[in-house]
Design an enzyme around this catalytic site. Structure first.
Site, PDB file in Angstrom:
ATOM      1  N   GLN A  13       0.830  -1.204   0.000  1.00  0.00           N
ATOM      2  CA  GLN A  13       0.000   0.000   0.000  1.00  0.00           C
ATOM      3  C   GLN A  13       0.863   1.251   0.000  1.00  0.00           C
ATOM      4  O   GLN A  13       1.611   1.490   0.946  1.00  0.00           O
ATOM      5  CB  GLN A  13      -0.901  -0.019   1.237  1.00  0.00           C
ATOM      6  CG  GLN A  13      -1.693   1.243   1.469  1.00  0.00           C
ATOM      7  CD  GLN A  13      -2.503   1.175   2.745  1.00  0.00           C
ATOM      8  OE1 GLN A  13      -3.049   0.146   3.099  1.00  0.00           O
ATOM      9  NE2 GLN A  13      -2.576   2.282   3.466  1.00  0.00           N
TER      10      GLN A  13
ATOM     11  N   TYR B 297       0.651   4.778   0.527  1.00  0.00           N
ATOM     12  CA  TYR B 297      -0.126   5.924   1.017  1.00  0.00           C
ATOM     13  C   TYR B 297       0.769   6.988   1.660  1.00  0.00           C
ATOM     14  O   TYR B 297       0.921   8.085   1.151  1.00  0.00           O
ATOM     15  CB  TYR B 297      -1.169   5.443   2.038  1.00  0.00           C
ATOM     16  CG  TYR B 297      -2.471   4.989   1.448  1.00  0.00           C
ATOM     17  CD1 TYR B 297      -2.546   4.502   0.142  1.00  0.00           C
ATOM     18  CD2 TYR B 297      -3.631   5.024   2.189  1.00  0.00           C
ATOM     19  CE1 TYR B 297      -3.745   4.084  -0.386  1.00  0.00           C
ATOM     20  CE2 TYR B 297      -4.843   4.597   1.667  1.00  0.00           C
ATOM     21  CZ  TYR B 297      -4.896   4.134   0.381  1.00  0.00           C
ATOM     22  OH  TYR B 297      -6.090   3.719  -0.139  1.00  0.00           O
ATOM     23  N   SER B 298       1.369   6.666   2.811  1.00  0.00           N
ATOM     24  CA  SER B 298       2.111   7.662   3.584  1.00  0.00           C
ATOM     25  C   SER B 298       3.325   8.192   2.827  1.00  0.00           C
ATOM     26  O   SER B 298       3.950   7.487   2.043  1.00  0.00           O
ATOM     27  CB  SER B 298       2.571   7.056   4.915  1.00  0.00           C
ATOM     28  OG  SER B 298       1.470   6.735   5.726  1.00  0.00           O
TER      29      SER B 298
ATOM     30  N   GLU C  24      -9.169  -1.288   6.535  1.00  0.00           N
ATOM     31  CA  GLU C  24      -7.927  -1.451   7.277  1.00  0.00           C
ATOM     32  C   GLU C  24      -8.159  -1.248   8.762  1.00  0.00           C
ATOM     33  O   GLU C  24      -7.611  -1.963   9.597  1.00  0.00           O
ATOM     34  CB  GLU C  24      -6.884  -0.463   6.762  1.00  0.00           C
ATOM     35  CG  GLU C  24      -5.526  -0.611   7.416  1.00  0.00           C
ATOM     36  CD  GLU C  24      -4.510   0.388   6.888  1.00  0.00           C
ATOM     37  OE1 GLU C  24      -3.309   0.161   7.091  1.00  0.00           O
ATOM     38  OE2 GLU C  24      -4.922   1.398   6.293  1.00  0.00           O
TER      39      GLU C  24
ATOM     40  N   ASN D   6      -3.160   7.927  16.374  1.00  0.00           N
ATOM     41  CA  ASN D   6      -4.285   7.961  17.311  1.00  0.00           C
ATOM     42  C   ASN D   6      -4.686   9.383  17.690  1.00  0.00           C
ATOM     43  O   ASN D   6      -5.873   9.673  17.898  1.00  0.00           O
ATOM     44  CB  ASN D   6      -3.946   7.157  18.560  1.00  0.00           C
ATOM     45  CG  ASN D   6      -4.028   5.656  18.321  1.00  0.00           C
ATOM     46  OD1 ASN D   6      -4.195   5.216  17.177  1.00  0.00           O
ATOM     47  ND2 ASN D   6      -3.903   4.871  19.373  1.00  0.00           N
ATOM     48  N   GLU D   7      -3.713  10.288  17.797  1.00  0.00           N
ATOM     49  CA  GLU D   7      -4.042  11.670  18.134  1.00  0.00           C
ATOM     50  C   GLU D   7      -4.924  12.292  17.055  1.00  0.00           C
ATOM     51  O   GLU D   7      -5.906  12.993  17.358  1.00  0.00           O
ATOM     52  CB  GLU D   7      -2.751  12.484  18.294  1.00  0.00           C
ATOM     53  CG  GLU D   7      -1.902  12.094  19.497  1.00  0.00           C
ATOM     54  CD  GLU D   7      -1.070  10.850  19.265  1.00  0.00           C
ATOM     55  OE1 GLU D   7      -0.412  10.400  20.209  1.00  0.00           O
ATOM     56  OE2 GLU D   7      -1.079  10.330  18.123  1.00  0.00           O
TER      57      GLU D   7
END
Length: 385
Positions: free
Chosen positions: A125, A127-128, A243, A368-369
């Site tokens: 993948q 993406y980032s 995901e 998570n933030e």
């Protein structure tokens, strides 16, 4: 085997799957948390399940899958967890395939789904990017349409198992003159394409499963566009939903807790009130997460996607995995930092590695933030997505 596993009772189905695992699952792979199937091992697993009729439990039957109910899919995961099976990412079947089924052309489905099903092609993948991780819409990797080809330039990072993948699905910017979410497209590329370079990154657990990928005038056919041009953000959000369902599962927390129980029993802390109180809290949290995961997954299968709920479930699951791994180290004391299996309390796993694997879990699939901010905005009725 039955033509339709959904016709079996849950108990009969569980027995059938458990017996197959016991008879066929390689012993050398039974290293939960620590080991992830990659490369040839992952291909071997997909071929084994395909040939035995167990491959792609969530896929509709029309695409060669089992078309299993959610209950039976969860049973398969539970039995694999109980059998101490290794982790497996399976980006092609779990992440890309549902996107192709919903947004892909018939030609794309015919070309890519069968090799995924047979375990012949592995996907990763893209993406980032550097400075574009949780704020995925700010990505800068570009794709310019020249004739019947896209020309891609840019960089992706933290791409899991890219060094073992045959193909990659990539988010690219195809329009800079619109709102950032509106100018993104979703494309497919062969990892062997000229100009595409993979560079592994060693992580804290001494693994090279994360990679950075460089695109230097990489040319791919325009027919590799999935969905509409500049509408890749819609495709990406659907994939991230799938995901986060997987990342929100309690499996890793539960497996780490099993190791913790062995450790506590082995070193004689079962009567320690502080220890038992902390373990009781973790045990209850794991069961609460399992119930939430079942509810969210069931809603998702019905098409009732709650992006705020998906994000929060991922937050809860990864925070919990870290808390269990923290307790493992606290319990192991001075042996916690050993770079080899600790050899105490009957536990022969590398506790330091479990801790290191848990550390990045709160970052991948959206930090998570950021997930907390998104969920707060959604739940409070703002327009932020």
């Amino acid at each position: 085997m039955a033509d339709d596993f959904n016709l079996l009772s849950n108990d009969a189905f569980r027995d059938r799957w458990r017996m197959w695992l016991q008879a066929n699952y390689p012993e050398e792979w039974r290293i939960p948390i620590i080991y992830r199937l990659a490369g040839d091992d992952e291909r071997r697993w997909h071929r084994m399940t395909y040939e035995a009729g167990w491959r792609a439990p969530a896929w509709p039957k029309e695409y060669g899958g089992l078309g299993l109910s959610l209950e039976k899919q969860l049973i398969m995961h539970q039995e694999m967890e109980g059998h101490n099976c290794a982790r497996v990412l399976d980006s092609g079947a779990v992440l890309l395939a549902p996107v192709l089924m919903k947004y892909g052309t018939q030609e794309q489905r015919d070309r890519y789904l069968p090799p995924i099903l047979r375990g012949e092609e592995l996907w990763c993948q893209g993406y980032s990017e550097p400075n574009s991780g949780s704020d995925l819409a700010s990505l800068r990797t570009s794709a310019v349409l020249e004739g019947d080809e896209f020309v891609i330039n840019g960089q992706k990072i933290w791409t899991t198992l890219a060094a073992y993948a045959d193909r990659i699905f990539v988010l690219v910017r195809t329009n800079n003159d619109v709102k950032k979410q509106a100018g993104i497209s979703f494309v497919l590329a062969d990892m062997g394409t000229p100009g595409l370079t993979v560079r592994p990154i060693m992580n804290l657990a001494d693994e090279d499963e994360l990679c950075e990928i460089f695109f230097d005038d990489v040319r791919i056919p325009a027919e590799n566009l999935v969905g509409e041009l500049n509408q890749g953000w819609t495709v990406a959000k659907a994939l991230l939903g799938d995901e986060r369902i997987a990342n929100g599962a309690p499996s890793l927390s539960r497996q780490a807790f099993d190791v913790l129980e062995q450790l506590v029993d082995g070193i004689g802390l079962t009567e320690d009130i502080g220890q038992t109180d902390r373990m009781a809290q973790l045990y209850c949290d794991i069961h609460d997460l399992a119930a939430l995961h079942a509810q969210v997954a069931d809603a998702a299968i019905r098409g009732e996607i709650d992006n705020a709920g998906l994000g929060l479930m991922k937050v809860l699951a990864t925070d919990l995995f870290q808390r269990v791994s923290d307790e493992l180290l606290n319990t192991a004391g001075e042996d916690a930092g050993l770079r080899t299996p600790v050899g105490i309390g009957g536990v022969e796993l590398d506790l330091r590695k479990i801790y290191m694997i848990a550390r990045p879990s709160t970052i991948y699939a959206g930090a998570n933030e950021v997930q907390r901010n998104i969920a707060a905005n959604m739940l409070m009725g703002t327009t932020a997505k």
